[in-house]
Write a protein that holds these residues in place. Structure first.
Motif, PDB file in Angstrom:
ATOM      1  N   PRO A 151       4.869  -5.295   8.016  1.00 19.42           N
ATOM      2  CA  PRO A 151       3.946  -4.679   8.978  1.00 19.42           C
ATOM      3  C   PRO A 151       4.594  -3.520   9.714  1.00 19.42           C
ATOM      4  CG  PRO A 151       4.794  -6.751   9.846  1.00 19.42           C
ATOM      5  CD  PRO A 151       5.296  -6.649   8.434  1.00 19.42           C
ATOM      6  N   ASN A 152       3.802  -2.483   9.982  1.00 19.93           N
ATOM      7  CA  ASN A 152       4.256  -1.313  10.751  1.00 19.93           C
ATOM      8  C   ASN A 152       5.550  -0.719  10.182  1.00 19.93           C
ATOM      9  OD1 ASN A 152       2.116  -1.749  12.659  1.00 19.93           O
ATOM     10  ND2 ASN A 152       3.378  -3.336  13.607  1.00 19.93           N
ATOM     11  N   ALA A 153       5.626  -0.643   8.871  1.00 22.19           N
ATOM     12  CA  ALA A 153       6.837  -0.112   8.225  1.00 22.19           C
ATOM     13  C   ALA A 153       7.007   1.368   8.561  1.00 22.19           C
ATOM     14  CB  ALA A 153       6.749  -0.305   6.716  1.00 22.19           C
ATOM     15  N   MET A 154       8.266   1.758   8.808  1.00 24.54           N
ATOM     16  CA  MET A 154       8.595   3.148   9.110  1.00 24.54           C
ATOM     17  C   MET A 154       9.861   3.541   8.361  1.00 24.54           C
ATOM     18  SD  MET A 154       7.868   3.370  13.221  1.00 24.54           S
ATOM     19  CE  MET A 154       7.658   5.140  13.204  1.00 24.54           C
ATOM     20  N   TYR A 157      11.495   7.144  11.170  1.00 22.66           N
ATOM     21  CA  TYR A 157      10.555   7.109  12.299  1.00 22.66           C
ATOM     22  C   TYR A 157       9.193   7.700  11.931  1.00 22.66           C
ATOM     23  CZ  TYR A 157      14.583   5.855  15.114  1.00 22.66           C
ATOM     24  OH  TYR A 157      15.687   5.218  15.609  1.00 22.66           O
ATOM     25  N   PRO A 159       5.579   6.631   9.978  1.00 24.46           N
ATOM     26  CA  PRO A 159       4.844   5.489   9.403  1.00 24.46           C
ATOM     27  C   PRO A 159       4.749   5.591   7.889  1.00 24.46           C
ATOM     28  CG  PRO A 159       3.703   6.358  11.331  1.00 24.46           C
ATOM     29  CD  PRO A 159       4.803   7.335  11.009  1.00 24.46           C
ATOM     30  N   ASN A 229      15.922   4.267   9.330  1.00 27.27           N
ATOM     31  CA  ASN A 229      15.412   5.275  10.257  1.00 27.27           C
ATOM     32  C   ASN A 229      16.411   6.393  10.533  1.00 27.27           C
ATOM     33  OD1 ASN A 229      12.695   4.619  10.791  1.00 27.27           O
ATOM     34  ND2 ASN A 229      13.349   2.883  12.024  1.00 27.27           N
TER      35      ASN A 229
END
Length: 239
Positions: A151-154, A157, A159, A229
């Protein structure tokens, strides 16, 4: 005519002590307070005379810069030959063997459970991060079964899409009965940046893992997060 001094009596052998004036506590307090106030006023005046007025700025245009320094670089950084992206990677040593390619870095973990981490790029060609991740997994490990989507993979920084899958290598040379695969992808300017890892499945618990609830169950993933990131596309700020 004889003048009699104050305190003396005309009677022989007698002397009267004159009354001496006394300073009251109130008057003494007023004197002390006045002296302290005078000294304090002098110090304030001296400080004001010595202090230079602070510089005055008009913002805009004189807005200055945020009060932060340059990022501290701990790990080495890979930059692609064309400058389209860069990424931090583990320092080579006892824990990792590093292999560099024109499109990224491969880090083989030599300690613990082992495993391999890849930090690389490839042209997106108009595809979404989800389509790129699925294609990479199908190409590299065709017999995988998706465990869950992250979920909410980045990545960098930005998406994107992430997935975790399992595979069971076949053949006499297979060292593990169950392997775990992680892929995270984000796209900018039609360039996909990918962080991937593969290694033996090892269930996290009180005696293994980060100590926090997690379904990742892959040792190399504990070190993977700080590199995901660190990705940056051309023109992005340093991180």
């Amino acid at each position: 005519m004889t003048t009699i001094a104050p305190g003396y009596s005309t009677h022989a052998g007698t002397y009267t002590v004159p009354i001496q004036p006394k300073t009251t506590h109130r008057r003494l307090l007023i004197v002390w307070v006045g002296a302290i106030a005078l000294v304090a006023a002098g110090l304030v005046a001296m400080s004001g005379a010595m202090e230079k007025p602070s510089a005055r700025y008009m913002c805009p245009p004189q807005c200055g810069r945020p009060p932060i320094g340059e990022p501290v670089t701990i790990n080495p950084r890979f930059t692609s030959p064309d400058g389209s992206f860069s990424v931090s990677y583990p320092a080579e040593g006892a824990a990792y063997k590093i292999t560099k390619n024109p499109n990224g870095v491969t880090a083989d973990l030599l300690a613990g459970d082992g495993g391999t981490m890849r930090l690389f790029s490839e042209p997106a060609n108009g595809r979404s991060p989800k389509d790129i991740a699925a294609a990479l997994v199908d190409k590299t490990f065709p017999d995988t079964k998706t465990a869950y989507q992250i979920p909410n993979a980045m990545v960098g920084y930005r998406p994107g899409f992430g997935m975790v899958a399992d595979c069971w290598p076949q053949g006499a040379t297979a060292s593990y009965s169950r392997m775990r695969v992680i892929v995270l992808v984000a796209v900018k300017d039609d360039l996909a940046l990918v962080a991937g890892a593969v290694g033996p499945y090892h269930a996290f618990g009180p005696d293994f893992g980060s100590g926090k609830p997690s379904a990742v169950n892959l040792q190399i993933a504990l070190d993977m997060g700080k590199y995901v990131n660190s990705f940056s596309w051309r023109g992005d700020p340093l991180r």
